[in-house]
Design a protein around this motif. Structure first.
Motif, PDB file in Angstrom:
ATOM      1  N   GLY A  71       0.885  -1.207   0.029  1.00 37.86           N
ATOM      2  CA  GLY A  71      -0.030  -0.009  -0.058  1.00 37.86           C
ATOM      3  C   GLY A  71       0.770   1.148  -0.055  1.00 37.86           C
ATOM      4  O   GLY A  71       0.655   2.272  -0.735  1.00 37.86           O
TER       5      GLY A  71
ATOM      6  N   SER B 181       2.117   2.439  -3.193  1.00 33.11           N
ATOM      7  CA  SER B 181       1.326   3.122  -4.156  1.00 33.11           C
ATOM      8  C   SER B 181       1.457   4.537  -3.805  1.00 33.11           C
ATOM      9  O   SER B 181       1.371   5.287  -4.283  1.00 33.11           O
ATOM     10  CB  SER B 181       0.143   2.480  -4.257  1.00 33.11           C
ATOM     11  OG  SER B 181       0.047   1.710  -5.497  1.00 33.11           O
ATOM     12  N   ILE B 182       1.055   4.639  -2.237  1.00 30.26           N
ATOM     13  CA  ILE B 182       0.889   5.867  -1.850  1.00 30.26           C
ATOM     14  C   ILE B 182       2.126   6.841  -1.998  1.00 30.26           C
ATOM     15  O   ILE B 182       1.827   8.038  -2.103  1.00 30.26           O
ATOM     16  CB  ILE B 182       0.449   5.849  -0.521  1.00 30.26           C
ATOM     17  CG1 ILE B 182      -0.943   5.025  -0.112  1.00 30.26           C
ATOM     18  CG2 ILE B 182       0.219   6.970   0.462  1.00 30.26           C
ATOM     19  CD1 ILE B 182      -1.439   4.603   1.173  1.00 30.26           C
TER      20      ILE B 182
ATOM     21  N   ILE C 224      -3.446   6.917  -7.663  1.00 30.70           N
ATOM     22  CA  ILE C 224      -2.267   5.810  -7.195  1.00 30.70           C
ATOM     23  C   ILE C 224      -2.330   5.996  -5.598  1.00 30.70           C
ATOM     24  O   ILE C 224      -2.227   4.839  -5.064  1.00 30.70           O
ATOM     25  CB  ILE C 224      -0.954   6.387  -7.774  1.00 30.70           C
ATOM     26  CG1 ILE C 224      -0.853   6.182  -9.461  1.00 30.70           C
ATOM     27  CG2 ILE C 224       0.165   5.277  -7.436  1.00 30.70           C
ATOM     28  CD1 ILE C 224       0.394   6.699 -10.000  1.00 30.70           C
ATOM     29  N   ILE C 225      -2.559   7.183  -5.204  1.00 32.03           N
ATOM     30  CA  ILE C 225      -2.371   6.908  -3.663  1.00 32.03           C
ATOM     31  C   ILE C 225      -3.836   6.346  -3.269  1.00 32.03           C
ATOM     32  O   ILE C 225      -3.821   5.663  -2.175  1.00 32.03           O
ATOM     33  CB  ILE C 225      -2.760   8.688  -3.358  1.00 32.03           C
ATOM     34  CG1 ILE C 225      -1.377   9.472  -3.825  1.00 32.03           C
ATOM     35  CG2 ILE C 225      -2.894   8.554  -1.837  1.00 32.03           C
ATOM     36  CD1 ILE C 225      -1.374  10.960  -3.434  1.00 32.03           C
TER      37      ILE C 225
ATOM     38  N   LYS D 260      -5.274   3.927  -4.612  1.00 33.36           N
ATOM     39  CA  LYS D 260      -5.152   2.510  -4.791  1.00 33.36           C
ATOM     40  C   LYS D 260      -4.324   2.147  -3.806  1.00 33.36           C
ATOM     41  O   LYS D 260      -4.822   0.804  -3.113  1.00 33.36           O
ATOM     42  CB  LYS D 260      -4.340   2.360  -6.140  1.00 33.36           C
ATOM     43  CG  LYS D 260      -4.520   0.891  -6.561  1.00 33.36           C
ATOM     44  CD  LYS D 260      -4.122   0.886  -7.893  1.00 33.36           C
ATOM     45  CE  LYS D 260      -3.003  -0.051  -8.334  1.00 33.36           C
ATOM     46  NZ  LYS D 260      -2.629  -0.042  -9.580  1.00 33.36           N
ATOM     47  N   GLY D 261      -3.268   2.715  -3.044  1.00 36.52           N
ATOM     48  CA  GLY D 261      -2.632   2.393  -2.025  1.00 36.52           C
ATOM     49  C   GLY D 261      -3.366   2.368  -0.740  1.00 36.52           C
ATOM     50  O   GLY D 261      -3.376   1.439   0.168  1.00 36.52           O
ATOM     51  N   LEU D 262      -4.264   3.323  -0.369  1.00 31.75           N
ATOM     52  CA  LEU D 262      -5.321   3.267   0.697  1.00 31.75           C
ATOM     53  C   LEU D 262      -6.062   2.161   0.617  1.00 31.75           C
ATOM     54  O   LEU D 262      -6.575   1.585   1.649  1.00 31.75           O
ATOM     55  CB  LEU D 262      -5.993   4.593   0.673  1.00 31.75           C
ATOM     56  CG  LEU D 262      -4.919   6.002   0.801  1.00 31.75           C
ATOM     57  CD1 LEU D 262      -5.848   7.169   0.516  1.00 31.75           C
ATOM     58  CD2 LEU D 262      -4.511   5.955   2.354  1.00 31.75           C
TER      59      LEU D 262
ATOM     60  N   ILE E 140      -5.624  -0.531  -0.501  1.00 28.73           N
ATOM     61  CA  ILE E 140      -4.962  -1.762  -0.182  1.00 28.73           C
ATOM     62  C   ILE E 140      -4.766  -1.901   1.555  1.00 28.73           C
ATOM     63  O   ILE E 140      -5.379  -2.966   2.135  1.00 28.73           O
ATOM     64  CB  ILE E 140      -3.449  -2.030  -0.625  1.00 28.73           C
ATOM     65  CG1 ILE E 140      -3.458  -2.018  -2.092  1.00 28.73           C
ATOM     66  CG2 ILE E 140      -2.684  -3.150  -0.175  1.00 28.73           C
ATOM     67  CD1 ILE E 140      -2.035  -2.143  -2.936  1.00 28.73           C
ATOM     68  N   TRP E 141      -4.448  -0.783   2.038  1.00 30.60           N
ATOM     69  CA  TRP E 141      -4.469  -0.683   3.323  1.00 30.60           C
ATOM     70  C   TRP E 141      -5.957  -0.936   4.007  1.00 30.60           C
ATOM     71  O   TRP E 141      -6.052  -1.973   5.193  1.00 30.60           O
ATOM     72  CB  TRP E 141      -4.042   0.925   3.867  1.00 30.60           C
ATOM     73  CG  TRP E 141      -2.617   1.119   3.872  1.00 30.60           C
ATOM     74  CD1 TRP E 141      -1.679   0.154   3.636  1.00 30.60           C
ATOM     75  CD2 TRP E 141      -2.102   2.093   4.246  1.00 30.60           C
ATOM     76  NE1 TRP E 141      -0.483   0.717   3.865  1.00 30.60           N
ATOM     77  CE2 TRP E 141      -0.498   1.831   4.069  1.00 30.60           C
ATOM     78  CE3 TRP E 141      -2.451   3.364   4.760  1.00 30.60           C
ATOM     79  CZ2 TRP E 141       0.446   2.736   4.260  1.00 30.60           C
ATOM     80  CZ3 TRP E 141      -1.610   4.394   5.051  1.00 30.60           C
ATOM     81  CH2 TRP E 141      -0.124   4.206   4.807  1.00 30.60           C
TER      82      TRP E 141
END
Lengths: 322, 314
Positions: free
Chosen positions: A138, A141-142, B298-299, B301-303, B305-306
């Motif tokens: 995660g 990406s972030i 993109i950010i 997408k990361g959030l 996942i978290w």
């Protein structure tokens, strides 16, 4: 309570170091073999200049591999280091643009950015009890998204001469600074991991977290600190990279986490934690670097180099199994 | 073995219930935020865009449930597409030749991954990290880093651009793969063996389940489906590009984990994976429609996942 409790105190760090070195003996043989082969195949390979090249080229991976070694020994993973390196570099360049072109501003901001991401990784991993593999996927990406966002996807120029000199282009006693930084980080890593209480706690945490907890080790704190160190070193790698290219690119470092992990595993660390050394990781990183450099010198197609790199990973993990 | 059906049912009301809720919430939100979102044209777009990840993620579900990983699927997809295109160019321009060559390539890479992983007893994470590099290197080498053009019209129609009962073929292939996956994983002896191999390999071995063969088949299946995805992609692009699919493995793994699978194996469903893939796809599509900066996507997408991993634990 009367009998001799066959308590297995965690093996001393020196023991761990010794056994790892012995079991990883094949790595050293392969390392030397590689050098001999390229020395015969290319007259340029064994020159001081070319060794300085290899050192410079591998500095980024080596510096981050030291942090990754701690993380992997503690039983965790950090997939975000490449993105963190980009974000830290961009943050440093922007800070110098905004606050004044003084190298110390860039240095503090890059290191702090890396450490902050590492802290978030560590806290989320340990407090939520979620595999770091996923948390850092995660953050990968972030951090990348943040780097692209704050720069508008454009590189940020850096104009401070002393910044170039300190992190990228200068020399200390004739040694290029990227290599100096690599050596400093490696020595610090060796002292911390193999000659301090905290190092023993890292091995204990990764080797058997439950046993470590019962012996009073705060495994969450150990893991968090390891992830913070990995982030901090990604920040330092950002300084070395941006000082050499005179600019911070938001797309830098994509995929470098695989090189870093490959170096650590090549160096004899166990993916499941509890095993590994800083020296091993450095040799792993150098092997990958020498391979790239040597194949270039011998004139091998870059596509073939990619395939060879994969074969090396197979080879290394097979060797690691003995 | 009766317990699997019960487990399945119980999970449908817990984690998967939450997941469906998240999916519905996303659809409602984007429907309100963008007038275009709920049109048939856009829904077809989402289906086409998520087809690759969905197809690959079904294979990845088998691999992860069996307790392994496959990081090489993105490179395998590129290799299969390129071999398929070259086979048609060199042998004859028949769709069947291209299909056969592509699928066989994918399956061969998967088989190799499986054999190396199980025979050498090395984590598949590492073996497939090696194959990721090797397959990509081979692709670059045989194409000289240039795309290979495909001219066969029926190849385009069958895998990329045609319609079947009005549905675009990439979506048809996705549906076929998902149905096949559901049957194989949830309604066959092999499927139960996959759960057993991932849940507790030692117990599985003692109860006579050929754990090694189960893992090899799962990895072969993942390679085979990466091959199919390679066909779908190159049929839509009318060419096989050597640089496609890089990073796709992370999307596929995210979809599977989002869908409730356990990283340690033994848990996960095909439907969950599909929902995971759709959530990722809808989010990507919806954020574009409401005009969000690609960097923010993109950010997000990361959030996601978290968020998903913390949800699946709770």
């Amino acid at each position: 309570m009367t009998s001799d409790v066959a308590a297995g105190p965690p093996r001393s760090a020196a023991d761990v170091l010794r056994s790892t070195l012995l079991s990883g003996r094949m790595l050293y043989v392969a390392f030397v073999a590689l050098i001999v082969i390229f020395a015969i195949a290319s007259p340029v390979f064994l020159t001081t200049e070319n060794f300085a090249n290899v050192g410079r080229q591998t500095a980024l991976v080596s510096i981050m591999a030291v942090g990754m070694t701690l993380v992997i020994i503690s039983g965790e993973f950090d997939l975000s280091v490449g993105s963190v390196m980009a974000l830290a570099g961009v943050a440093a360049a922007l800070a110098m643009q905004g606050l004044g072109d003084v190298w110390i501003v860039g240095a503090v901001v890059a290191i702090a950015t890396g450490a902050a991401v590492g802290l978030v990784n560590g806290l989320l991993t340990t407090l939520l009890s979620i595999p770091s593999f996923l948390i850092t996927l995660g953050s990968l990406s972030i951090a990348r998204g943040l780097a692209l966002l704050v720069t508008g996807t454009r590189p940020i120029n850096i104009v401070d001469e002393s910044y170039y000199r300190i992190f990228g282009e200068g020399y200390v006693l004739g040694v290029p600074v990227p290599i100096v930084w690599t050596i400093v980080v490696a020595l610090a890593g060796i002292v911390l991991l193999h000659f301090s209480t905290f190092g023993r706690k890292i091995y204990a945490t990764g080797g058997n977290a439950t046993a470590a907890r019962y012996t009073g080790i705060n495994t969450r704190r150990v893991k968090t600190i390891c992830l913070v160190i990995a982030g901090t070193l990604a920040g330092l790698a950002a300084l070395v990279l941006t000082a050499r290219s005179h600019a911070a690119r938001p797309d830098a470092g994509a995929g470098i986490e695989l090189d870093v992990i490959a170096a650590v595993i090549l160096g004899g660390a166990a993916l499941s934690g509890g095993r590994g050394t800083v020296i091993g990781a450095l040799i792993g990183s150098l092997m990958i670097g020498i391979l790239n450099n040597g194949l270039n010198l011998v004139g091998v197609d870059p596509s073939l180099q990619l395939a060879v790199k994969g074969l090396i990973i197979w080879f290394a993990v097979a060797l690691g199994k003995r | 073995m009766d317990g699997i059906a019960t487990t399945l049912r119980a999970r449908a009301f817990s984690a998967e219930g939450l997941l469906v809720g998240a999916l519905v919430a996303l659809v409602v939100f984007f429907s309100i935020a963008s007038p275009v979102f709920l049109t048939l044209g856009n829904l077809e777009n989402i289906g086409r865009q998520t087809a690759l990840v969905s197809i690959i993620a079904v294979g990845m579900t088998f691999v992860i449930v069996s307790g392994e990983f496959d990081l090489s699927v993105g490179s395998t997809l590129a290799l299969a597409g390129v071999i398929s295109a070259i086979a048609m160019k060199e042998i004859a321009q028949y769709a069947a030749i291209g299909a056969l060559a592509g699928l066989a390539t994918g399956a061969a890479v998967g088989l190799l991954n499986g054999i190396l992983t199980t025979r050498l007893r090395i984590p598949s994470f590492l073996i497939t990290l090696g194959s990721l590099s090797i397959a990509r290197g081979i692709v670059m080498l045989i194409t000289d880093t240039r795309p290979v053009v495909i001219t066969n019209r029926s190849y385009f129609a069958i895998f990329g651009e045609g319609h079947f009962l009005g549905v675009p073929t990439p979506i048809v292939w996705t549906v076929v793969v998902i149905l096949g996956g559901i049957i194989a994983l949830h309604f066959t002896g092999f499927g139960r063996a996959v759960y057993a191999a991932g849940g507790n390999p030692t117990a599985a071995r003692y109860s006579g389940i050929p754990v090694i063969r189960v893992k090899v088949i799962s990895l072969t299946l993942a390679g085979f489906l990466a091959g199919l995805a390679g066909l779908v992609l190159s049929a839509r692009a009318h060419a096989a590009r050597p640089d496609v699919g890089a990073g796709l493995e992370l999307d596929a793994i995210t979809a599977v984990i989002l869908g409730g699978a356990a990283l340690s194996g033994g848990r996960g469903t095909v439907i969950g994976t599909l929902i995971g893939s759709l959530i990722i796809g809808i989010l990507g599509n919806g954020l574009v429609l409401i005009g969000v900066d690609p960097s923010i996507q993109i950010i997000v997408k990361g959030l996601i996942i978290w968020l998903s991993v913390s949800m699946s634990r709770g």
